[in-house]
Motif scaffolding. Structure first.
Motif, PDB file in Angstrom:
ATOM      1  N   HIS A 322       0.840  -1.196   0.000  1.00 48.76           N
ATOM      2  CA  HIS A 322       0.000   0.000   0.000  1.00 48.76           C
ATOM      3  C   HIS A 322       0.872   1.241   0.000  1.00 48.76           C
ATOM      4  O   HIS A 322       0.600   2.215  -0.686  1.00 48.76           O
ATOM      5  N   ASN A 323       1.920   1.200   0.818  1.00 49.50           N
ATOM      6  CA  ASN A 323       2.806   2.351   0.922  1.00 49.50           C
ATOM      7  C   ASN A 323       3.925   2.219  -0.109  1.00 49.50           C
ATOM      8  O   ASN A 323       5.078   2.016   0.212  1.00 49.50           O
ATOM      9  N   SER A 324       3.592   2.342  -1.403  1.00 51.93           N
ATOM     10  CA  SER A 324       4.562   2.150  -2.479  1.00 51.93           C
ATOM     11  C   SER A 324       5.648   3.219  -2.455  1.00 51.93           C
ATOM     12  O   SER A 324       6.792   2.954  -2.808  1.00 51.93           O
ATOM     13  N   ASP A 325       5.300   4.461  -2.070  1.00 56.05           N
ATOM     14  CA  ASP A 325       6.313   5.509  -1.983  1.00 56.05           C
ATOM     15  C   ASP A 325       7.360   5.145  -0.946  1.00 56.05           C
ATOM     16  O   ASP A 325       8.563   5.340  -1.153  1.00 56.05           O
ATOM     17  N   LEU A 326       6.896   4.608   0.180  1.00 57.81           N
ATOM     18  CA  LEU A 326       7.830   4.163   1.208  1.00 57.81           C
ATOM     19  C   LEU A 326       8.729   3.047   0.683  1.00 57.81           C
ATOM     20  O   LEU A 326       9.929   3.010   0.950  1.00 57.81           O
ATOM     21  N   GLU A 327       8.146   2.136  -0.111  1.00 61.77           N
ATOM     22  CA  GLU A 327       8.918   1.031  -0.685  1.00 61.77           C
ATOM     23  C   GLU A 327      10.020   1.565  -1.600  1.00 61.77           C
ATOM     24  O   GLU A 327      11.162   1.120  -1.547  1.00 61.77           O
ATOM     25  N   ARG A 328       9.713   2.549  -2.433  1.00 55.39           N
ATOM     26  CA  ARG A 328      10.725   3.101  -3.329  1.00 55.39           C
ATOM     27  C   ARG A 328      11.825   3.810  -2.552  1.00 55.39           C
ATOM     28  O   ARG A 328      13.004   3.691  -2.876  1.00 55.39           O
ATOM     29  N   ARG A 329      11.434   4.576  -1.538  1.00 58.59           N
ATOM     30  CA  ARG A 329      12.450   5.238  -0.723  1.00 58.59           C
ATOM     31  C   ARG A 329      13.339   4.216  -0.029  1.00 58.59           C
ATOM     32  O   ARG A 329      14.545   4.417   0.119  1.00 58.59           O
ATOM     33  N   ARG A 330      12.729   3.117   0.420  1.00 56.29           N
ATOM     34  CA  ARG A 330      13.485   2.066   1.101  1.00 56.29           C
ATOM     35  C   ARG A 330      14.490   1.413   0.149  1.00 56.29           C
ATOM     36  O   ARG A 330      15.625   1.137   0.512  1.00 56.29           O
ATOM     37  N   GLN A 331      14.084   1.208  -1.097  1.00 54.74           N
ATOM     38  CA  GLN A 331      14.989   0.614  -2.078  1.00 54.74           C
ATOM     39  C   GLN A 331      16.172   1.538  -2.342  1.00 54.74           C
ATOM     40  O   GLN A 331      17.326   1.096  -2.393  1.00 54.74           O
ATOM     41  N   ARG A 332      15.906   2.827  -2.512  1.00 53.53           N
ATOM     42  CA  ARG A 332      17.002   3.765  -2.758  1.00 53.53           C
ATOM     43  C   ARG A 332      17.944   3.829  -1.558  1.00 53.53           C
ATOM     44  O   ARG A 332      19.169   3.872  -1.712  1.00 53.53           O
ATOM     45  N   GLU A 333      17.359   3.837  -0.362  1.00 56.60           N
ATOM     46  CA  GLU A 333      18.173   3.858   0.846  1.00 56.60           C
ATOM     47  C   GLU A 333      19.062   2.621   0.918  1.00 56.60           C
ATOM     48  O   GLU A 333      20.228   2.691   1.292  1.00 56.60           O
ATOM     49  N   MET A 334      18.494   1.499   0.528  1.00 50.21           N
ATOM     50  CA  MET A 334      19.236   0.244   0.552  1.00 50.21           C
ATOM     51  C   MET A 334      20.393   0.301  -0.442  1.00 50.21           C
ATOM     52  O   MET A 334      21.519  -0.095  -0.139  1.00 50.21           O
ATOM     53  N   ILE A 335      20.136   0.801  -1.650  1.00 45.92           N
ATOM     54  CA  ILE A 335      21.165   0.837  -2.682  1.00 45.92           C
ATOM     55  C   ILE A 335      22.284   1.796  -2.289  1.00 45.92           C
ATOM     56  O   ILE A 335      23.465   1.483  -2.389  1.00 45.92           O
ATOM     57  N   LEU A 336      21.912   2.984  -1.852  1.00 48.77           N
ATOM     58  CA  LEU A 336      22.915   3.986  -1.538  1.00 48.77           C
ATOM     59  C   LEU A 336      23.680   3.650  -0.270  1.00 48.77           C
ATOM     60  O   LEU A 336      24.885   3.864  -0.193  1.00 48.77           O
ATOM     61  N   GLY A 337      22.981   3.120   0.718  1.00 49.49           N
ATOM     62  CA  GLY A 337      23.633   2.832   1.986  1.00 49.49           C
ATOM     63  C   GLY A 337      24.321   1.488   2.035  1.00 49.49           C
ATOM     64  O   GLY A 337      25.296   1.298   2.759  1.00 49.49           O
TER      65      GLY A 337
END
Length: 608
Positions: A322-337
């Motif tokens: 449901h929270n797809s925006d949160l999912e995208r932010r989480r993916q970017r955070e994962m990749i960058l961090g």
């Protein structure tokens, strides 16, 4: 021209060690050709060519290897006995060369190692007038051979050769010790008699002598070896035997079996885990995802079958977060961090049911374009429902308790309180209408009883206000807080109430109002009794996100929030805030203590 064309290919002779052929060519060169021609050819060759007279005195020397020995001037005119590190060997070479023999041997000269070939030197009439020799510098080859031997001696392998009958002619290598082999107990034995499989040994001989290269695995004295055998060619190109290398892979096989056992255990855990597990690949930049593998619990949590889940994952047809925006932010955070992340999210199953999951996602870099993500998920839907049910039950308990307090306050006020007031009025009436003089003892006792009634009425009113403030019920939270500040200000440091102007006349649900009022009561009581503060402040604000915040501050001595040495009041404040879906934050240090309580204006109702 024909003679010169015959000479040119002899440069290959330096590597083929065809010394007898070389002797014939050099005789022809020196007897039949002008001196510049042999100088031109030999002077650039990687050898040393020399001749002596019958006394062993060197009368000619040439070759590129001459530079390593100090130059022509240091050699011409000296006997070979003087230049050789072994004069006795030099005398043997001279004597046997003058006798018509050709010798081949290895000799060190001035820190260099040479392979030497010598023979008789004839004049035009065919008479032996001295000896002729060719020296080839093999120092580098010897170093390479030593390095190769050291590698073979230390590597976990065996290097071996056989003749055409399959009889070992050479064996070397560190792996020999693991099976008890030495050159003494192996050389001279047939390879088909050394292993546990004679038929395999015969097949090796047959196939290699037929020109094949043969790779195989075999056990030798309890150890596993991976071997490769190939034809060994002689100087003329014919197959003279077999050359092979055998590598001990026993430890490697054991490690492979251990790894396989661990993999099977991990697959068993993966398959039967109560948590949903999956490994997925994500494309950097586009964030496209595809499933690599997952367990049954993961499929069950998604609501799809295994095949359908594999086909739909990463497409719009699979509506998960449901929270797809949160999912995208989480993916970017994962990749960058590049670090594991944890959290809670919700999935919507195909049947419309929404489930909540705790998750841990661990990124593993695969290449420059993709990363692997290991997801661990646990369904906490039932747990959240239970927690919400407990919150609801606690809120209902608090509500029931407040209702009981309200009932007791009304009963005290309406029955006992009113009765005491009536009794007080009656006693005053009796005293005023009777003929008892004011100075008599009876009149004095009636007056004291009337005063006692007045005190009891005041205490009952105060008790009723403590059980449930009537101002809160009739006028709202801000008015009740104002009354609380006035009453507390009489027995402690100065108090100040600040609030948003629009909150003065606004009413909230009874749960919200009584919760914040009770927290304010407890916090002010603690500050007055324990903080030794000179000033206490209280504020009430409503934020845009729908949270009503109560804040109590003081400038007292502070206390250790983490010590856990607090009374029931602190626990009660937290329970009250949590019961209506709110939070309680307490910070303290010398000179400033803060108690903040934020509750939603609309108290959440747990899902059924």
């Amino acid at each position: 021209r024909l003679a010169v064309l015959d000479i040119v290919p002899t440069h290959a002779m330096w590597h083929d060690f065809s010394m007898q052929k070389a002797m014939k060519i050099y005789h022809w060169l020196f007897l039949a050709q002008p001196k510049p021609l042999p100088e031109m050819l030999v002077g650039r060759a990687p050898v040393l060519l020399w001749t002596t007279n019958s006394e062993g005195v060197i009368d000619f020397v040439s070759g590129a290897a001459l530079g390593d020995l100090g130059g022509r001037e240091e050699i011409i005119g000296r006997r070979i006995h003087d230049l050789s590190p072994n004069p006795q060997m030099a005398e043997t070479v001279l004597r046997r060369g003058l006798g018509g023999e050709t010798l081949n041997f290895t000799m060190p000269i001035r820190d260099r190692l040479f392979e030497v070939s010598t023979g008789p030197w004839h004049n035009e009439r065919g008479q032996t007038v001295g000896i002729i020799g060719v020296c080839i510098d093999v120092t580098r080859r010897q170093v390479a051979e030593q390095q190769l031997r050291a590698a073979v001696d230390n590597a976990p392998l065996m290097l071996w050769t056989t003749d055409r009958k399959g009889v070992l002619t050479f064996m070397q290598g560190a792996a020999m010790a693991s099976v008890g082999y030495t050159p003494e107990n192996t050389i001279g034995r047939a390879i088909d008699s050394m292993g546990d499989n004679e038929e395999l040994g015969r097949e090796i001989i047959r196939r290699c002598l037929a020109g094949e290269t043969f790779a195989y695995e075999a056990m030798l004295r309890g150890r596993f070896f991976e071997s490769s055998a190939a034809p060994l060619h002689g100087a003329g190109g014919e197959i003279a035997g077999i050359i092979g290398v055998s590598i001990d892979i026993t430890d490697q096989r054991q490690a492979k079996r251990d790894l396989e056992a661990q993999r099977e255990q991990m697959e068993l855990i993966f398959r039967h885990s109560w948590d949903g597990l999956c490994i997925r690949e994500m494309e950097l930049g586009s964030y496209k995802r595809r499933l690599i593998m997952f367990n049954d619990m993961f499929a069950q949590m998604s609501g799809f079958g295994r095949e359908e889940l594999m086909a739909r994952y990463g497409t719009d047809k699979l509506l998960h977060h449901h929270n797809s925006d949160l999912e995208r932010r989480r993916q970017r955070e994962m990749i960058l961090g590049g670090k594991a992340i944890q959290g809670v999210d919700s999935w919507v199953r195909p049947d419309g049911k929404e489930n909540y999951h705790e998750f841990t996602s661990v990124p593993i870099r695969r290449d420059d374009k993709h990363i692997l993500i290991v997801d661990i998920r646990r369904d906490i839907t039932d747990r959240l429902k239970t927690e919400e049910a407990l919150k609801l039950a606690h809120r209902q308990l608090v509500t029931a308790r407040e209702q009981e307090r309200r009932r007791l306050a009304r009963e005290l006020h309406d029955s006992i309180g009113q009765g005491l007031v009536a009794l007080q009025l009656s006693m005053r009436t009796v005293l005023s209408e009777s003929s008892i003089p004011p100075g008599q003892a009876l009149a004095q006792r009636v007056t004291e009883a009337t005063q006692q009634c007045s005190r009891l009425v005041g205490e009952i009113r105060q008790l009723c206000h403590g059980l449930y403030p009537p101002t809160l019920e009739s006028l709202g939270l801000v008015a009740a807080l104002q009354q609380l500040v006035r009453s507390c200000g009489n027995s402690g440091p100065p108090l100040e109430l600040q609030h948003d102007e629009q909150l003065s006349s606004r009413r909230f649900s009874p749960d919200v109002e009584i919760t914040l009022f009770r927290i304010a009561q407890e916090a002010l009581s603690n500050a007055i009794r324990h903080s030794q503060a000179t000033r206490i402040g209280i504020s009430l604000t409503l934020t845009p996100d729908g949270l009503l915040w109560l804040r109590i501050t003081d400038d007292g001595k502070g206390f250790d929030v983490e010590s856990g040495k607090h009374g029931l009041g602190m626990i009660s404040m937290k329970e009250r805030a949590h019961s209506v879906g709110g939070v309680l934050v307490i910070c303290s240090e010398p000179g400033q203590s803060v108690v903040k309580a934020g509750v939603p204006v609309q108290v959440p109702t747990p899902a059924s």
